[in-house]
Design a protein around this motif. Structure first.
Motif, mmCIF file in Angstrom:
data_model
loop_
_atom_site.group_PDB
_atom_site.id
_atom_site.type_symbol
_atom_site.label_atom_id
_atom_site.label_comp_id
_atom_site.label_asym_id
_atom_site.label_seq_id
_atom_site.Cartn_x
_atom_site.Cartn_y
_atom_site.Cartn_z
ATOM 1 N N ARG A 277 -15.540 -1.169 -1.269
ATOM 2 C CA ARG A 277 -16.489 -2.225 -1.617
ATOM 3 C C ARG A 277 -15.788 -3.277 -2.449
ATOM 4 N NH1 ARG A 277 -21.918 -0.354 -0.999
ATOM 5 N NH2 ARG A 277 -21.935 1.886 -0.596
ATOM 6 N N PHE A 278 -16.168 -4.506 -2.213
ATOM 7 C CA PHE A 278 -15.634 -5.613 -3.002
ATOM 8 C C PHE A 278 -16.738 -6.046 -3.961
ATOM 9 C CE2 PHE A 278 -14.452 -10.155 -3.598
ATOM 10 C CZ PHE A 278 -13.216 -9.933 -4.189
ATOM 11 N N THR A 279 -16.737 -5.451 -5.152
ATOM 12 C CA THR A 279 -17.764 -5.725 -6.143
ATOM 13 C C THR A 279 -17.213 -6.668 -7.215
ATOM 14 O OG1 THR A 279 -17.159 -3.857 -7.565
ATOM 15 C CG2 THR A 279 -18.670 -3.407 -5.733
ATOM 16 N N ARG A 280 -17.990 -6.874 -8.261
ATOM 17 C CA ARG A 280 -17.556 -7.746 -9.355
ATOM 18 C C ARG A 280 -16.242 -7.253 -9.973
ATOM 19 N NH1 ARG A 280 -20.134 -11.462 -12.839
ATOM 20 N NH2 ARG A 280 -19.177 -11.573 -14.911
ATOM 21 N N LYS A 281 -16.102 -5.946 -10.088
ATOM 22 C CA LYS A 281 -14.885 -5.384 -10.675
ATOM 23 C C LYS A 281 -13.660 -5.740 -9.845
ATOM 24 C CE LYS A 281 -12.719 -1.037 -12.089
ATOM 25 N NZ LYS A 281 -12.870 0.448 -12.195
ATOM 26 N N GLU A 282 -13.730 -5.530 -8.541
ATOM 27 C CA GLU A 282 -12.588 -5.841 -7.673
ATOM 28 C C GLU A 282 -12.284 -7.335 -7.674
ATOM 29 O OE1 GLU A 282 -13.830 -1.986 -7.096
ATOM 30 O OE2 GLU A 282 -15.108 -3.711 -6.632
ATOM 31 N N ALA A 283 -13.332 -8.160 -7.754
ATOM 32 C CA ALA A 283 -13.139 -9.612 -7.795
ATOM 33 C C ALA A 283 -12.355 -10.028 -9.033
ATOM 34 C CB ALA A 283 -14.488 -10.322 -7.767
ATOM 35 N N VAL A 284 -12.692 -9.418 -10.177
ATOM 36 C CA VAL A 284 -12.002 -9.730 -11.430
ATOM 37 C C VAL A 284 -10.551 -9.249 -11.385
ATOM 38 C CG1 VAL A 284 -11.947 -9.297 -13.911
ATOM 39 C CG2 VAL A 284 -14.125 -9.750 -12.773
ATOM 40 N N LEU A 285 -10.331 -8.066 -10.818
ATOM 41 C CA LEU A 285 -8.970 -7.544 -10.726
ATOM 42 C C LEU A 285 -8.091 -8.431 -9.849
ATOM 43 C CD1 LEU A 285 -9.618 -3.692 -10.412
ATOM 44 C CD2 LEU A 285 -8.768 -4.951 -12.406
ATOM 45 N N CYS A 286 -8.637 -8.924 -8.750
ATOM 46 C CA CYS A 286 -7.878 -9.848 -7.888
ATOM 47 C C CYS A 286 -7.456 -11.083 -8.680
ATOM 48 C CB CYS A 286 -8.710 -10.268 -6.680
ATOM 49 S SG CYS A 286 -8.893 -8.983 -5.422
ATOM 50 N N PHE A 287 -8.330 -11.550 -9.541
ATOM 51 C CA PHE A 287 -8.055 -12.742 -10.348
ATOM 52 C C PHE A 287 -6.940 -12.468 -11.355
ATOM 53 C CE2 PHE A 287 -8.656 -15.727 -13.786
ATOM 54 C CZ PHE A 287 -9.102 -16.896 -13.184
ATOM 55 N N VAL A 288 -7.084 -11.422 -12.164
ATOM 56 C CA VAL A 288 -6.114 -11.187 -13.248
ATOM 57 C C VAL A 288 -4.767 -10.722 -12.715
ATOM 58 C CG1 VAL A 288 -7.909 -10.757 -14.955
ATOM 59 C CG2 VAL A 288 -6.957 -8.824 -13.683
ATOM 60 N N TRP A 289 -4.751 -10.004 -11.585
ATOM 61 C CA TRP A 289 -3.475 -9.572 -11.014
ATOM 62 C C TRP A 289 -2.706 -10.743 -10.412
ATOM 63 C CZ3 TRP A 289 -5.603 -4.718 -7.980
ATOM 64 C CH2 TRP A 289 -5.850 -3.685 -8.905
ATOM 65 N N SER A 290 -3.402 -11.836 -10.134
ATOM 66 C CA SER A 290 -2.758 -12.998 -9.509
ATOM 67 C C SER A 290 -2.221 -13.999 -10.525
ATOM 68 C CB SER A 290 -3.757 -13.708 -8.576
ATOM 69 O OG SER A 290 -4.189 -12.835 -7.561
ATOM 70 N N GLN A 291 -2.432 -13.731 -11.785
ATOM 71 C CA GLN A 291 -1.989 -14.662 -12.817
ATOM 72 C C GLN A 291 -0.567 -14.365 -13.275
ATOM 73 O OE1 GLN A 291 -5.631 -13.953 -15.357
ATOM 74 N NE2 GLN A 291 -5.530 -16.175 -15.486
ATOM 75 N N PRO A 292 0.257 -15.399 -13.445
ATOM 76 C CA PRO A 292 1.598 -15.180 -13.998
ATOM 77 C C PRO A 292 1.500 -14.853 -15.481
ATOM 78 C CG PRO A 292 1.186 -17.521 -13.747
ATOM 79 C CD PRO A 292 0.010 -16.810 -13.131
#
Length: 453
Positions: A277-292
């Protein structure tokens, strides 16, 4: 001090990943900004890493909470400290505070290890280590690193080097770059909603958008995902959990029946939780893992909390590792014109939709071959991009800034109307009645309440 620095340097990667994960949880559960660790996240960290020892004289749970409060105290006497205080929540730890807290816990757990909370009491689990740097190394090696959840052990560069920085992904993004930039510019140009309830508005307009370098915040990223209907519902899981709770609370259910039925429901719940499932948690992780990585979290905080366009493209690619999407073969098998049409068919009961889809790539990969990594990521990434384009565009035409602007105006008008309705309702509720309640009830019955978004 020098030896402590060496130990911190040795465990830098684990420390930063832990901070990133537990900070992100604050935003996931809507109690933090995603870049500092609040009390609830700290308690979760203490529990997961088994740091509390009730037999210890200095490392009981109450002691660890006191360490949190002591570390978080702010003394804004110097100019630099005032600058820190402006971005530092009074009940949350910044990264440098979290580092200080880790050292304090090491001292409490190991330097004072072996000391019982009462004379003749049970001996604490941790042995005594008199050297602070050795105690810190023990804490990170024995307690923190082995007990971090898998999401706190993700090395972002594995995905980047093995899948993202490849020719197939470059070509996929280049093909849709104009539309992706239109989406990024639109959502990164959104301001926070003012306190008076007025709708959010673009920070920049027209040609000014090219003159101002925009960056996307977590709020803006989440707004995009919601608009594109990418966030998966967790209603099935919540309903099953509620069913279990009701079963336990039912006095008419015998203990034998409860045991059997609860085991069945728990198994059904486990099956639901195993479904991707792509929930709020996974959405946030995608964001923070993509930051330098940003070195100065105070002076460069804006950069630390936002995505550039390149980071944004990475975050989209990471969505693939969480969200099941149909393949071209699956679309063809169900006569679906597109991914959006495929999910519409699911809503209409034509097929099981998301349950038919599989994740081609797992988010926790430890090693990826760049020779094949990009080729595997490209097809689902192109499906995702087309799904976003189709859902954001009210027409079947190419998505442009003009189309997005029309969506913004419609949304802003709906939000303005909702705010006005709320204001009128509050005014009505607090206005003294002259003729009593009957007149007001009749007047309300004659009115028509517009739909609220």
């Amino acid at each position: 001090i020098g030896e402590i620095k060496e130990v911190l340097a040795k465990h830098t990667s684990a420390f930063y990943r832990a901070f990133t994960y537990y900070s992100a949880l604050g935003y996931v559960y809507e109690r933090g900004d995603g870049y500092s660790i609040g009390v609830e996240e700290y308690e979760d960290f203490v529990k997961k890493c088994r740091l509390a020892d009730e037999q210890s004289s200095m490392c009981k749970k109450a002691d660890l909470m006191h360490i949190f409060d002591t570390t978080n105290e702010e003394d804004a006497t110097l100019e630099e400290e005032k600058e820190m205080a402006e971005v530092n929540n009074d009940r949350a730890l910044t990264r440098f505070e979290f580092m200080q807290l880790i050292v304090r816990i090491a001292i409490a757990k190991y330097v004072h290890g072996g000391e019982s909370s009462r004379p003749g009491g049970k001996k604490p689990r941790a042995e005594k280590i008199s050297d602070v740097s050795e105690a810190l190394d023990a804490l990170m090696s024995r307690d923190v690193a082995p007990n971090l959840p898998p999401e706190a052990n993700v090395i972002s560069d594995v995905f980047r080097r093995g899948r993202l920085y490849t020719r197939p992904i470059h070509e996929a993004i280049e093909k849709s770059e104009a539309q992706l930039r239109a989406i990024y510019d639109f959502y990164a140009g959104m301001d926070e909603e003012p306190e008076d309830g007025r709708p959010a508005a673009p920070l920049v307009k027209g040609a000014e958008i090219f003159a101002k370098k925009l960056n996307m915040s977590l709020d803006e990223w989440f707004m995009l995902l919601e608009d594109a209907k990418l966030i998966d519902s967790e209603e099935e899981i919540f309903a099953k959990q509620e069913e279990i709770a009701e079963l336990k609370a039912d006095p008419a259910v015998s203990s034998e029946e409860l045991e059997t039925r609860e085991a069945e429901l728990q198994e059904e719940l486990a099956v639901l939780k195993r479904q991707p499932r792509f929930t709020r948690k996974e959405a946030v992780l995608c964001f923070v893992w993509s930051q330098p990585f940003v070195t100065d979290e105070i002076k460069r905080r804006e950069r630390m909390m936002h995505l550039s366009f390149t980071d944004f493209c990475e975050a989209l690619a990471r969505v693939i590792t969480f969200k099941p999407l149909p393949t071209q073969d699956l679309l063809k098998a169900h006569s679906a014109r597109s991914a959006a049409h495929f999910f519409l068919q699911e809503e209409q009961g034509v097929h099981e939709g998301r349950k038919l889809c599989k994740l081609p790539i797992k988010w926790g990969e430890e090693k990826v071959d760049p020779a094949t990594g990009g080729a595997m990521l490209r097809p689902p990434l192109e499906i995702l991009i087309s799904l976003i384009f189709e859902r954001l565009s009210a027409t079947g035409e190419m998505l442009t800034r003009h189309e997005l602007k029309k969506r913004l105006l419609a949304r802003a008008e709906a939000k303005r109307q909702a705010a006005e309705d709320a204001r009128l309702a509050l005014e009505e509720a607090t206005t003294p009645r002259v003729f009593g309640g009957v007149t007001d009830i009749l007047a309300g019955a004659m009115g028509k309440r517009p739909d609220m978004m």
